[in-house]
Design an enzyme around this catalytic site. Structure first.
Site, PDB file in Angstrom:
ATOM      1  N   ARG A 262       0.853  -1.184   0.000  1.00  0.00           N
ATOM      2  CA  ARG A 262       0.000   0.000   0.000  1.00  0.00           C
ATOM      3  C   ARG A 262       0.888   1.233   0.000  1.00  0.00           C
ATOM      4  O   ARG A 262       1.869   1.301   0.758  1.00  0.00           O
ATOM      5  CB  ARG A 262      -0.916   0.034   1.233  1.00  0.00           C
ATOM      6  CG  ARG A 262      -2.134  -0.883   1.141  1.00  0.00           C
ATOM      7  CD  ARG A 262      -3.152  -0.426   0.092  1.00  0.00           C
ATOM      8  NE  ARG A 262      -4.297  -1.316   0.009  1.00  0.00           N
ATOM      9  CZ  ARG A 262      -4.377  -2.406  -0.766  1.00  0.00           C
ATOM     10  NH1 ARG A 262      -3.360  -2.753  -1.534  1.00  0.00           N
ATOM     11  NH2 ARG A 262      -5.479  -3.136  -0.773  1.00  0.00           N
TER      12      ARG A 262
ATOM     13  N   GLU B 159      -3.514   7.351  -4.380  1.00  0.00           N
ATOM     14  CA  GLU B 159      -3.856   6.890  -5.728  1.00  0.00           C
ATOM     15  C   GLU B 159      -5.167   7.482  -6.212  1.00  0.00           C
ATOM     16  O   GLU B 159      -6.108   7.554  -5.429  1.00  0.00           O
ATOM     17  CB  GLU B 159      -3.990   5.360  -5.727  1.00  0.00           C
ATOM     18  CG  GLU B 159      -2.673   4.664  -5.657  1.00  0.00           C
ATOM     19  CD  GLU B 159      -2.814   3.148  -5.521  1.00  0.00           C
ATOM     20  OE1 GLU B 159      -3.852   2.577  -5.909  1.00  0.00           O
ATOM     21  OE2 GLU B 159      -1.852   2.549  -5.022  1.00  0.00           O
TER      22      GLU B 159
ATOM     23  N   HIS C 170      -0.697  -0.172  -9.809  1.00  0.00           N
ATOM     24  CA  HIS C 170      -1.372  -1.079  -8.870  1.00  0.00           C
ATOM     25  C   HIS C 170      -1.885  -2.346  -9.573  1.00  0.00           C
ATOM     26  O   HIS C 170      -3.098  -2.601  -9.618  1.00  0.00           O
ATOM     27  CB  HIS C 170      -2.511  -0.354  -8.137  1.00  0.00           C
ATOM     28  CG  HIS C 170      -2.829  -0.976  -6.800  1.00  0.00           C
ATOM     29  ND1 HIS C 170      -3.266  -0.259  -5.728  1.00  0.00           N
ATOM     30  CD2 HIS C 170      -2.756  -2.270  -6.376  1.00  0.00           C
ATOM     31  CE1 HIS C 170      -3.465  -1.067  -4.697  1.00  0.00           C
ATOM     32  NE2 HIS C 170      -3.165  -2.294  -5.071  1.00  0.00           N
TER      33      HIS C 170
HETATM   34  C1  GLV Z   1      -4.481  -5.281  -3.866  1.00  0.00           C
HETATM   35  O1  GLV Z   1      -3.787  -4.337  -3.632  1.00  0.00           O
HETATM   36  C2  GLV Z   1      -5.156  -6.045  -2.880  1.00  0.00           C
HETATM   37  O2  GLV Z   1      -5.138  -5.675  -1.695  1.00  0.00           O
HETATM   38  O3  GLV Z   1      -5.744  -7.053  -3.259  1.00  0.00           O
END
Ligand code: GLV
Ligand code: GLV
Length: 317
Positions: free
Chosen positions: A237, A266, A284
């Protein structure tokens, strides 16, 4: 009457058909999802499948007074006020395990990309700049035999560590609760403090969930411990890192580089980040393989079906 289910974006795969047999499903258009829309749509729903960009806060949870389950289409669930959901007797589920390998694979892709300058090389060739082999062309750093520091040794961190053994790397790790000796031996990983890990690692990779306790875990003070030749990798994250501090550090060339799949705010990026040469940035995509994304959909839907039928969900948080 069938129970009503809200899905905030289109899902891949065929599982949706199974859900439609037992529920009335409303799927939102991608661009439509904001708090006002969620507040309106949640009112008559017994279940929601949410994405990691959907902020499921206290207001939405209160508004959803028929809600029985919030099924997050992600392993991380920092976008959900789990505390409030619990108080209202609402079950929260995520999609662990099915995305462990794809996220670990991407982490390794980023390690290779930043250390061996693969995106720079790609742009170089595509821009017709390649005029023949040169001894000094795009010199990077070795990966094999180096030290990898893993912050957060959960499922994904462990999958990253297992891959590191193939590169004959020394693996250091930090974790809230230390692994057992047997687990450490099987991963060939050594437990140490965050400070030691930052001081000794050539690659530092983040694999810890985001919470109040881990927000800005890596800021100026921690970056200052890193070697000037080291790289920082993040597929977890964005807000684990103080992004502005990182940009300053990279601008000053006080670390070798960073490869980031996730960002603090983001899809906004810290000013200056995209102008840097010593970064590799991806949008991501840790879990973004067709195989994984279908498995995530299958799991989220299975969780919803279980709860609507009065059974236990498969992966409650
Ligand atoms: C992606 O970042 C997730 O948490 O699945
Ligand atoms: C969760 O973050 C995991 O490591 O699976």
């Amino acid at each position: 009457m069938k129970p009503k289910v809200l899905i905030t974006h289109e899902l891949p795969g065929d599982s949706i058909q199974k859900l439609k047999e037992i529920a009335d499903v409303e799927i939102l258009e991608d661009s439509n999802v904001n708090k006002a829309v969620l507040m309106e749509k949640i009112v008559d729903k017994e279940a929601i499948i949410s994405f990691l960009g959907d902020e499921i806060d206290q207001d939405i949870i209160k508004q959803g007074n028929k809600l029985r389950i919030i099924a997050n289409y992600a392993v991380g669930f920092n976008n959900i006020d789990v505390e409030s959901a619990k108080k209202c007797g609402i079950i929260v589920t995520n999609t662990p395990d099915v995305l462990t390998d794809s996220t670990a694979d991407l982490t390794w892709g980023l390690i290779m990309a930043i250390a061996r300058r693969i995106p720079e090389g790609d742009a170089f060739v595509k821009n017709n700049l390649f005029k023949g082999w040169e001894p000094q062309l795009l010199i990077g750093q070795a990966v094999s035999g180096k030290t990898l520091g893993i912050i957060g040794m959960g499922r994904i961190g462990q999958a990253v560590a297992r891959r590191a053994n193939g590169f004959q790397m020394k693996v250091l790790y930090t974790k809230r609760t230390r692994l057992t000796e047997a687990e450490e031996r099987s991963l060939n990983a050594e437990y140490c403090s965050l400070e030691e890990l930052l001081q000794q690692s050539d690659f530092v990779s983040l694999h810890t969930p985001l919470s109040d306790a881990t927000k800005h875990l890596i800021r100026k003070e921690q970056l200052d411990f890193m070697k000037p030749t080291a790289y920082l990798i993040n597929t977890s994250r964005g807000a684990l890192i103080h992004e502005k501090d990182l940009v300053e550090k990279l601008k000053a060339k006080e670390i070798a580089g960073a490869a980031l799949d996730v960002f603090e705010d983001e899809p906004k990026l810290a000013p200056g980040l995209t102008e840097l040469k010593n970064v590799v940035l991806t949008p991501h995509i840790g879990s973004s393989t067709i195989e994984t994304r279908i498995q995530m959909a299958d799991l989220a839907i299975a969780n919803v079906i279980a709860v609507l039928q009065g059974e236990k969900p498969l992966t409650m948080v």
